[in-house]
Design an enzyme around this catalytic site. Structure first.
Site, PDB file in Angstrom:
ATOM      1  N   VAL A 169       0.823  -1.213   0.000  1.00  0.00           N
ATOM      2  CA  VAL A 169       0.000   0.000   0.000  1.00  0.00           C
ATOM      3  C   VAL A 169       0.863   1.271   0.000  1.00  0.00           C
ATOM      4  O   VAL A 169       0.357   2.358  -0.225  1.00  0.00           O
ATOM      5  CB  VAL A 169      -0.972   0.013   1.201  1.00  0.00           C
ATOM      6  N   LYS A 170       2.141   1.135   0.286  1.00  0.00           N
ATOM      7  CA  LYS A 170       3.083   2.268   0.262  1.00  0.00           C
ATOM      8  C   LYS A 170       2.502   3.513   0.911  1.00  0.00           C
ATOM      9  O   LYS A 170       2.640   4.614   0.379  1.00  0.00           O
ATOM     10  CB  LYS A 170       3.544   2.547  -1.170  1.00  0.00           C
ATOM     11  N   ARG A 171       1.894   3.348   2.076  1.00  0.00           N
ATOM     12  CA  ARG A 171       1.343   4.502   2.764  1.00  0.00           C
ATOM     13  C   ARG A 171       2.461   5.355   3.333  1.00  0.00           C
ATOM     14  O   ARG A 171       3.533   4.824   3.702  1.00  0.00           O
ATOM     15  CB  ARG A 171       0.403   4.052   3.889  1.00  0.00           C
ATOM     16  N   ASP A 219       3.706   5.186  -6.565  1.00  0.00           N
ATOM     17  CA  ASP A 219       4.137   3.900  -7.096  1.00  0.00           C
ATOM     18  C   ASP A 219       4.337   4.076  -8.592  1.00  0.00           C
ATOM     19  O   ASP A 219       3.911   5.063  -9.167  1.00  0.00           O
ATOM     20  CB  ASP A 219       3.112   2.808  -6.773  1.00  0.00           C
TER      21      ASP A 219
END
Lengths: 311, 311
Positions: free
Chosen positions: A99-101, B103
């Site tokens: 999720v690369k939060r 991303d």
């Protein structure tokens, strides 16, 4: 053991099953054609994911679900995402929510609640460090009760990583033998902070519950990075399609462990090449055929990395 | 006009209504108690959001929804998020999806589809640049058809921004008068790239459809940053609770426009202080009372910033 967290479980899983992290980036185009009959895209992805998990459970160290592949389908897609995680975890698999939060304080805590419990509960998340450590540290507190873990972006595998991750930082770390050929880059500053954080959440494996994302596309610095950060478990992207080979990934391992190597398309989309090689009609590929092709591809990848790692 | 995008619309909105971006970060604790009766948290947030939009439509330049506040409630929360965006946009408001996605390549394109169309359609998104420009540029292509826009994190308003955003980059931009007291920092490298990108998507306002997030908590560099990046429209966090004042925010404006200033708790949670000041029972606060308090707080903030900007 008092101190077992998901990174310890992942360490054990790597020892038992190898280093493959199967990327459940299940866009509609990767679902075999017969798996799409009578189903909308979200349900088709979910059904295929279940078959993929069933087929690869004993050759995959863990799974990683890229939430964008589901978010693109809206609420139905996120329901399929939630059910994918639930299914994989019900089978005893470890799942990384990609999720690369990256947000601060209260917001980070809300995100942590979202991804460490409830509908979207995962075993690990991926995080982006741009805003600083106050966008990472709140996750640590939230991670403890459930033994959760995280992988924070450090040096990624895309070309654009040279834009900011690779910027040379003024006045720091020019000693010989330092990673980066003696140059201190932004990603070192990030990894240094992550190493300190890992020290605060080390479990029985010796690795911190919070690790780092380090791609296997830049061979030169790999061994140095691995040596510089012995307490960081690595999530390793860039294998296959992005150019990284088994020997490149192996440089980021340590004693045959300490990292999982992600691959998605080359595993979950292996059915197309297999059908072609067998002279079969791709359009007739079933979920069973595709899941078996995925298993073969994952097994082959596992063996290649094990061989390269001398493990 | 051939070239009108959402940043042009936001520019016009600022000229007409002032600089306030109302943060719909509607955690359950910010919904007035009577607005929570008979409703679950997600439905209560949605109902309050609708009232907030209705009450502030003519004093808010735009709205920003922090998705974490909804994601924390799982699928029900994301349904409330989707309906909040849908409602605000149906009233003609501009909405920023505060999702801070970051991303690459295909994944970025999938996220763009998720937030520029379908269930979660917004007018703008926020993006995180850590992975590099290949995590930002794919959004530009996806933005064009609908005239969408984005704000990319550059120099944020949290304390942790000093960890990485503020790192001094070796060998670059030491000329006098450069932002940062002649020091070139990571956020300059980001903003430089964003300025170039903005030049590729400039609309009738002169600003690019892609702007930057620049907090108003660091007074010293504000005027320099504003002067260095004339083509970047700013989303300005840090007002109020994080310490930024109207005069600090005004330093990031240009000719009385060129930025929106976000505030959330001080607007949508203003009902608590108002009830207290009036000697009323906070526990009896209704949605109507809270929406009116929000309108008053937004109006006051609008006037303070306009006065400070000399607009």
């Amino acid at each position: 053991m008092a101190n077992v967290n998901n990174m310890d479980r992942l360490f054990e899983s790597v020892a038992a099953k190898g280093h493959v992290c199967v990327g459940l980036d299940t866009a509609a185009s990767l679902v075999p054609p017969r798996g799409r009959l009578w189903l909308d895209d979200a349900d088709a992805a979910l059904a295929y994911n279940r078959a993929l998990v069933d087929a690869t459970l004993d050759v995959a160290a863990c799974y990683k679900a890229q939430i964008a592949c589901y978010e693109e389908m809206g609420l139905d897609g996120l329901r399929a995402y939630a059910r994918t995680l639930e299914y994989a975890r019900s089978r005893g698999a470890l799942v990384i929510a990609d999720v690369k939060r990256g947000d601060i304080a209260d917001t980070a805590a809300r995100y942590a609640k979202a991804h460490f419990s409830g509908d979207f509960e995962a075993d690990f998340v991926t995080l982006s460090p741009y805003m600083g450590m106050d966008s990472v540290e709140p996750w640590l507190e939230a991670a403890r009760p459930g033994g959760k873990g995280a992988f924070v972006l450090a040096r990624t595998s895309n070309k654009g990583m040279r834009d900011f991750e690779y910027l040379e930082v003024a006045g720091g770390g020019a000693e010989a033998g330092a990673p980066g050929g003696g140059k201190r880059r932004v990603y070192h500053a990030v990894a240094d902070r992550l190493a300190a954080l890992a020290g605060k959440c080390a479990g029985s494996s010796g690795y911190g519950a919070f690790g780092a994302v380090v791609g296997c596309t830049e061979r030169e610095e790999a061994a140095e990075i691995r040596a510089a950060y012995p307490g960081l478990f690595f999530l390793i992207p860039g294998y296959g399609a992005q150019g990284g080979a088994a020997r490149d990934a192996a440089l980021l391992l340590r004693g045959g462990n300490g990292g999982v190597v992600n691959a998605s398309r080359s595993i979950i989309g292996a059915w197309a090449a297999k059908a072609k090689a067998l002279g079969l009609d791709e359009g007739a590929a079933s979920v069973e055929f595709a899941a078996e092709a995925a298993r073969e591809a994952a097994t082959e990848m596992r063996d290649a990395i094990r061989a390269a790692a001398g493990a």
